[in-house]
Design a protein around this motif. Sequence first.
Motif, PDB file in Angstrom:
ATOM      1  N   GLU A   1      -5.603   6.176 -29.656  1.00  0.00           N
ATOM      2  CA  GLU A   1      -6.755   6.355 -28.780  1.00  0.00           C
ATOM      3  C   GLU A   1      -6.346   6.868 -27.407  1.00  0.00           C
ATOM      4  O   GLU A   1      -7.051   7.677 -26.797  1.00  0.00           O
ATOM      5  N   LEU A   2      -5.207   6.407 -26.910  1.00  0.00           N
ATOM      6  CA  LEU A   2      -4.729   6.895 -25.604  1.00  0.00           C
ATOM      7  C   LEU A   2      -4.401   8.386 -25.646  1.00  0.00           C
ATOM      8  O   LEU A   2      -4.550   9.092 -24.646  1.00  0.00           O
ATOM      9  N   LEU A   3      -3.963   8.852 -26.819  1.00  0.00           N
ATOM     10  CA  LEU A   3      -3.642  10.275 -26.978  1.00  0.00           C
ATOM     11  C   LEU A   3      -4.833  11.071 -27.493  1.00  0.00           C
ATOM     12  O   LEU A   3      -4.691  12.253 -27.832  1.00  0.00           O
ATOM     13  N   HIS A   4      -5.999  10.426 -27.593  1.00  0.00           N
ATOM     14  CA  HIS A   4      -7.243  11.077 -28.003  1.00  0.00           C
ATOM     15  C   HIS A   4      -7.151  11.666 -29.407  1.00  0.00           C
ATOM     16  O   HIS A   4      -7.616  12.789 -29.670  1.00  0.00           O
ATOM     17  N   VAL A   5      -6.540  10.919 -30.314  1.00  0.00           N
ATOM     18  CA  VAL A   5      -6.547  11.263 -31.733  1.00  0.00           C
ATOM     19  C   VAL A   5      -7.151  10.083 -32.492  1.00  0.00           C
ATOM     20  O   VAL A   5      -7.505   9.062 -31.895  1.00  0.00           O
TER      21      VAL A   5
END
Length: 412
Positions: free
Chosen positions: A107-111
Amino acid sequence: MLATAVAVAAVAKAMPRRILTVLRAESLLNDGTALVLLAVTIEVVTDERPFSWSGTALAFVESYVGGIVIGVAIALLLIPVRRRLPAPLLHSALSVATPFLAYLPAELLHVSGVLAVVTCGLVTTRFGPRVIGSDARIQAIAFWEVASYLLNGALFILVGIQLPATVRALTSVSLAQAAIAACAVSVAVFGTRLLWFYSVPYLVRFLDRRPQQRDRRITAPQRLPLAWAGMRGAISLAAALTVPAVTAEGHVVEQRDAVVFITAVVIVVTLTFLGPTLPTVVRRARFPEDEVKTAELTLSRCHMSSAALRALPELAQRFGVPEAATLRMAQDIEDRMAPAPGSTRCRESVRRLELALLQVKRDTLRDLRDTGRIDDIVLRTVQEVLDVEEVRLGRKAHDAAAEASQDDPARS
């Protein structure tokens, strides 16, 4: 609703192994893909940038592939950690933390965090037998059986709690319009699934003429439970609730309340209609016995016993075991590899005798504790051994029942 969901899960487990595997794999793939598509769609709706097919497709691929890569990476990083955990309780604690360890970096890497968790679980399952001990595995399985039951119950309770709120929040359309739309969506969901299972498999059958593909074919009545098992669950409602109320520019997302209402109604309709009727559909499908599973069970037991017999002399010599004890152990291994002939009723009588003797041991152990000759710590230590033995006898009963159903097709 919770009782229906539990009943559906119980009936699904009674299906043949291959059918159940297809349903589970389909659920993982469909949920993961749908949630990625939803996340990309929400980003398009709430973003200020103009829409483009190439940019949206690239965002989908990045989210999908990125989630898989992170899931694999986290699972591989946790393998050496699991090898060094000293206590079974720590394995259970790590199994609880693992989904968060996979989800949060994604989620932090937007995947896709969902695909990261699913992939991490699949890789962990593959390497688990090599790095997780038997005591830790028994404890973790028992823990997750209870935890999954409670979590599923909590999810469906939340669905029930959310239903009145979705009705009260419905303002963009009338209740009658939303109800009609929900019924139409429910029919479309089931109809699309029915159309898929009665069209695509025939196309695959026409294109793939390999012998192994022909061996996996099932009849039309046996395909119906696959289509019937398309109940919607709490994940659908959670996905609908993630639709934002406003865009990045501050504009209200129109008919969000209708989306949530329709989703909740579809969940209720599919569970209350498809769930109670699934047992009848499964019975009428008349699935044959899973001969492949029986053959694989026999193969695994024979190979394990043969390997143990080959290694027994050397290991007995290494540990200084007397010859008489070694011979008794070899005889026990041979008996398990090729069970003594006898009727199912005879074997069941022997199992009941062993259970009765276990109860005598338990009564004696409890009397020793009650008279103060042993303390509670010793009681729990010996009781744990007796519990493991009782579980083993229960599994023997399950195998005997499966064998009996194969010998007597009318009973199955």
